[in-house]
Write an enzyme that holds these catalytic residues in place. Sequence first.
Site, PDB file in Angstrom:
ATOM      1  N   HIS A  81       0.868  -1.178   0.000  1.00 50.65           N
ATOM      2  CA  HIS A  81       0.000   0.000   0.000  1.00 50.65           C
ATOM      3  C   HIS A  81       0.911   1.236   0.000  1.00 50.65           C
ATOM      4  O   HIS A  81       2.024   1.182   0.544  1.00 50.65           O
ATOM      5  CB  HIS A  81      -0.830  -0.058   1.287  1.00 50.65           C
ATOM      6  CG  HIS A  81      -1.893   0.975   1.440  1.00 50.65           C
ATOM      7  ND1 HIS A  81      -1.627   2.278   1.793  1.00 50.65           N
ATOM      8  CD2 HIS A  81      -3.232   0.889   1.310  1.00 50.65           C
ATOM      9  CE1 HIS A  81      -2.769   2.945   1.887  1.00 50.65           C
ATOM     10  NE2 HIS A  81      -3.761   2.127   1.580  1.00 50.65           N
ATOM     11  N   ASP A 159       3.320  -4.284   8.046  1.00 49.65           N
ATOM     12  CA  ASP A 159       2.108  -3.494   7.878  1.00 49.65           C
ATOM     13  C   ASP A 159       0.940  -4.429   8.188  1.00 49.65           C
ATOM     14  O   ASP A 159       0.614  -5.317   7.400  1.00 49.65           O
ATOM     15  CB  ASP A 159       2.042  -2.970   6.428  1.00 49.65           C
ATOM     16  CG  ASP A 159       0.724  -2.268   6.124  1.00 49.65           C
ATOM     17  OD1 ASP A 159      -0.188  -2.315   6.966  1.00 49.65           O
ATOM     18  OD2 ASP A 159       0.617  -1.678   5.038  1.00 49.65           O
ATOM     19  N   GLN A 162      -4.284  -4.790   7.260  1.00 49.17           N
ATOM     20  CA  GLN A 162      -5.261  -5.803   6.856  1.00 49.17           C
ATOM     21  C   GLN A 162      -5.123  -7.075   7.686  1.00 49.17           C
ATOM     22  O   GLN A 162      -6.121  -7.718   8.009  1.00 49.17           O
ATOM     23  CB  GLN A 162      -5.070  -6.158   5.369  1.00 49.17           C
ATOM     24  CG  GLN A 162      -5.346  -5.025   4.396  1.00 49.17           C
ATOM     25  CD  GLN A 162      -6.824  -4.680   4.310  1.00 49.17           C
ATOM     26  OE1 GLN A 162      -7.689  -5.516   4.537  1.00 49.17           O
ATOM     27  NE2 GLN A 162      -7.105  -3.439   3.977  1.00 49.17           N
ATOM     28  N   LYS A 185     -10.329  -0.406  10.656  1.00 50.87           N
ATOM     29  CA  LYS A 185     -10.515  -1.626   9.863  1.00 50.87           C
ATOM     30  C   LYS A 185     -10.879  -2.806  10.740  1.00 50.87           C
ATOM     31  O   LYS A 185     -10.957  -3.939  10.280  1.00 50.87           O
ATOM     32  CB  LYS A 185      -9.235  -1.944   9.092  1.00 50.87           C
ATOM     33  CG  LYS A 185      -8.915  -0.885   8.042  1.00 50.87           C
ATOM     34  CD  LYS A 185      -7.718  -1.282   7.243  1.00 50.87           C
ATOM     35  CE  LYS A 185      -7.223  -0.166   6.369  1.00 50.87           C
ATOM     36  NZ  LYS A 185      -8.196   0.269   5.363  1.00 50.87           N
ATOM     37  N   CYS A 325      -4.932   2.571  -3.479  1.00 48.67           N
ATOM     38  CA  CYS A 325      -3.669   3.070  -2.910  1.00 48.67           C
ATOM     39  C   CYS A 325      -2.531   2.096  -3.168  1.00 48.67           C
ATOM     40  O   CYS A 325      -1.631   1.934  -2.334  1.00 48.67           O
ATOM     41  CB  CYS A 325      -3.790   3.358  -1.415  1.00 48.67           C
ATOM     42  SG  CYS A 325      -5.010   4.603  -1.019  1.00 48.67           S
TER      43      CYS A 325
END
Length: 372
Positions: A81, A159, A162, A185, A325
Amino acid sequence: MTDYYARYNANVHRGIHLLSEEATAAYEGARKEIAQLIGAPAPATVLFTRNTTEGINLVAHAWGEKNISAGDEILLTEMEHHANLVPWQMLAGRKKARLSFLSVNTGTGELALEELEQKLTDRTKLVAVTLMSNVLGTINPVKQIVQAAHAKGIPVLVDGAQGVPHLPVNVLDLNCDFLAFSAHKMLGPTGVGVLYGKEALLEQMDPFLGGGDMIRDVWLDRATWNDLPWKFEAGTPDIGGAIAFGAAVAYLKRLGMENVRAHERAITEKVLARFKALSGVTLYGPTDPEKRGAAFSFNVAGVHPHDLGQIFDDQGIAVRAGHHCCKPLMRKLGIVAAARASFYLYNNESEIDRLIEAIHKAQEMFSVVAHR
Ligand SMILES: Cc1ncc(COP(=O)(O)O)c(C=O)c1O
């Protein structure tokens, strides 16, 4: 969040009065909940940020300024991303360092792990990789990447924007050095997230932002820093947001992240089978439900993703359409945009039927237009 604003709306860490004590206890309680969710060894290793993006920028500044020099390399992947790409481009620009990338196999949606040994060079100073792709749904073998990087003494930032909402994640098991994720999220509000970091690394780093709360003592010409985690929490934080994040995490913990994953895996299996039966539809990412999460990016031949989004919206279905993104990944896939349907713990099988019907409807509408 409502309870905080209605009953004990006060700043944290200002002691002395009852409302501030209540707010501080709830804010620090939320930190503990979040630390437990990811198996962090101490709440002090969990820093509140605005979001994943800020967590990654924090590392790019507070760790990067001290540890990256001219000629060094930062290894990323082609599926990152922009949040896990642009901060490293900016750091590399400041330091005259270089970015390198693990390739994505566009056929399988997986990382080319066979490149790992060769791309972890003597100049590599950091690896930054996503746990789960927001476009392909791919769950990356981060534990394996961490092991390979650590064998060469290289720290790894994950990261988790998600991955953490959809998978059981334990930072000690992953053995990652940093993990960033966002509340919005995972059933929480916007504007708050966290960065986990290994204590030794966080201790070694200078603060990211200067101001109130992050200091121990201040003179006119200098200052000394507060203990972790407050050294990295300058200024009044999003107290209500953090408390709400803690409540969301407590709810997810009650459900059990294994159960969240099992539910999404079952949905994924069904979605994959239904998409396989469609014609004129390209679905991106792994076809094995074990290797992916339930975010499905796709294109319908002859229908622009924005039109798809509009047709779906008319039927009460919210999808995201665009580059997600991830512009470099879009280029690699040879597309400018895709529609993405994302399932979570509140979605059920009948909603898969609705999505498939909506795709058929879009195909019908556009073939009508084409025949005129
Ligand atoms: C994989 C991934 N990384 C980072 C981000 C950035 O998250 P935020 O906008 O909350 O900072 C997102 C958000 O879409 C994401 O999906």
